[in-house]
Design a protein around this motif. Structure first.
Motif, short mmCIF file in Angstrom:
data_model
loop_
_atom_site.label_atom_id
_atom_site.label_comp_id
_atom_site.label_asym_id
_atom_site.label_seq_id
_atom_site.Cartn_x
_atom_site.Cartn_y
_atom_site.Cartn_z
N THR A 298 -2.39 -8.37 6.81
CA THR A 298 -2.15 -7.80 5.50
C THR A 298 -0.92 -9.51 5.49
N ASN A 300 2.66 -10.31 4.32
CA ASN A 300 4.54 -10.01 3.82
C ASN A 300 4.89 -11.04 2.96
N ASP A 324 -2.65 3.65 5.03
CA ASP A 324 -1.36 3.99 4.50
C ASP A 324 -0.43 2.31 4.93
N ALA A 325 -0.91 1.49 6.40
CA ALA A 325 -0.79 0.17 6.83
C ALA A 325 -0.36 -0.43 4.94
N LYS A 327 -1.25 -0.14 1.92
CA LYS A 327 -0.27 0.76 0.83
C LYS A 327 1.08 -0.12 0.87
N THR A 328 1.39 0.48 2.20
CA THR A 328 2.54 -0.55 2.35
C THR A 328 2.72 -2.80 2.29
N ALA A 329 2.16 -2.61 2.73
CA ALA A 329 2.59 -4.26 2.46
C ALA A 329 1.92 -4.47 0.94
N SER A 331 3.37 -2.99 -1.00
CA SER A 331 4.78 -2.17 -1.82
C SER A 331 5.32 -3.04 -1.23
N GLU A 332 5.16 -4.02 0.13
CA GLU A 332 6.65 -4.79 -0.18
C GLU A 332 6.61 -5.94 -1.28
N SER A 342 -3.96 -3.02 -3.95
CA SER A 342 -4.58 -3.06 -2.96
C SER A 342 -5.20 -1.68 -2.89
#
Length: 371
Positions: A298, A300, A324-325, A327-329, A331-332, A342
């Motif tokens: 991902t 960041n 999940d990783a 989607k979280t990346a 989102s950030e 994503s």
């Protein structure tokens, strides 16, 4: 009383017919058919709607034969004519590498076409997928896939790439196109996206449906400095970065009708190719405007700090990988005002169905505002 008997009889008839229909449906799912990527005229290997693979080979002198697919070996059974037959548990939808193990020696299945993966030319099979229409060969206008050789001073050789040009490219000599540089994974090569990935058919179908802008795709070998499996930390991106940025891109811009600027240039890759994509786009933000990682890490916001914001960051994975990783990346990244997307391929892992779907999702997002 007579009416009651009639109703009872009709009910029994209906239940019997329903049971027969269900049995026929079940038998249809169990029915094996030749794989669509078999050698011409070969019946085996076969696959059914459940995703089971059935292989067969003549080896009368062999003592033990196994079907090796998905990291599991399945024992095959020999008949009185020396023909071994065996089948696997259900596999995920889409493409899979496999091999046969004959008395301890792993060999390709002569019934399948050969594909380059796992650092060798070997067998492959395509399990029926619910969305296989996205890469099916259809009666639509088709682009061309051309093999080229381009000079590489840094490696002192001529290197190979495959170039997809969209339908109509050769009919309008004045029109220019954006370019996607698309990388394969570890153990694969420049043939993997055209063969296993069906990148050209995915694009043909998208373009026919009016769902994407036409663009060129360039696919080349990314393992410029060889590493052993598991030695990713020892990989040096600089040799391949030189080949791609300083040698291949200028060659493509000189020999194809490209829009030769950052805004019309994107890079994407799967697995190891995603790792290469991330390193090169971070090192050379002035070269590419859109970045895409398929099953390979991902971005960041901190890594992208101080650089011109890319037009698009696309990150995908299979639902059996690290959704999940991803989607979280993303989102950030969105919180930091990046245009990030994503995508999670449902029911798939680290495999080509994930990556076929990823390309299908990515392509319509690219080059929406061409300059």
């Amino acid at each position: 009383m007579k009416n009651s008997k009639t109703i009872f009889f009709l009910a029994l008839t209906f239940l019997f017919q329903l049971g027969v229909a269900q049995e026929q449906q079940g038998s249809k799912e169990d029915q094996f058919e030749p794989s669509p990527v078999n050698q011409p005229g070969r019946e085996y290997p076969m696959v059914n709607a459940k995703g089971q693979v059935r292989a067969q080979i003549i080896a009368p002198e062999a003592k033990k034969v196994q079907l090796d697919i998905g990291g599991v070996k399945y024992d095959m059974v020999k008949d009185d004519k020396g023909v071994w037959t065996g089948e696997s548990a259900p596999q995920d939808e889409g493409f899979h590498y496999y091999q046969l193990n004959i008395d301890g020696a792993s060999v390709p299945d002569p019934g399948s076409l050969f594909f380059f993966g796992a650092n060798r030319w070997g067998s492959g099979i395509d399990v029926p997928a619910r969305d296989q229409e996205i890469y099916e060969l259809k009666n639509v206008p088709h682009g061309a896939v051309e093999k080229i050789l381009f000079p590489s001073e840094s490696t002192n050789t001529s290197r190979t790439a495959y170039v997809y040009t969209p339908p109509g490219y050769h009919k309008n000599p004045k029109k220019r196109y954006p370019v996607l540089y698309l990388q394969h994974g570890y153990g694969e090569n420049e043939t993997s996206w055209p063969n296993q990935g069906k990148a050209n058919l995915i694009m043909d179908n998208l373009l026919s449906d009016g769902k994407a802008e036409p663009f060129i795709i360039v696919m080349t070998y990314g393992m410029t400095n060889e590493i052993e499996f598991g030695g990713l930390r020892d990989f040096d991106i600089k040799p391949f970065q030189t080949v791609l940025v300083d040698e291949l891109i200028p060659y493509i811009d000189d020999n194809f009708r490209t829009k030769a600027n950052k805004e019309n240039r994107a890079m994407a890759g799967l697995s190891m190719g995603a790792f290469e994509t991330k390193l090169i786009t971070l090192n050379k933000p002035e070269v590419f405007s859109s970045y895409a990682l398929f099953s390979g890490g991902t971005y960041n916001p901190e890594e992208l700090k101080g650089r011109t914001k890319p037009d698009l960051i696309f990150i995908s994975t299979g639902s059996k990988e690290r959704p999940d990783a991803v989607k979280t990346a993303v989102s950030e990244l969105k919180k930091a005002s990046f245009n990030a997307v994503s995508y999670v391929s449902e029911g798939t892992a680290h495999e080509f169905q994930t990556w076929r779907r990823s390309l299908y999702q990515l392509a319509p997002l690219l080059f929406k505002t061409q300059k």
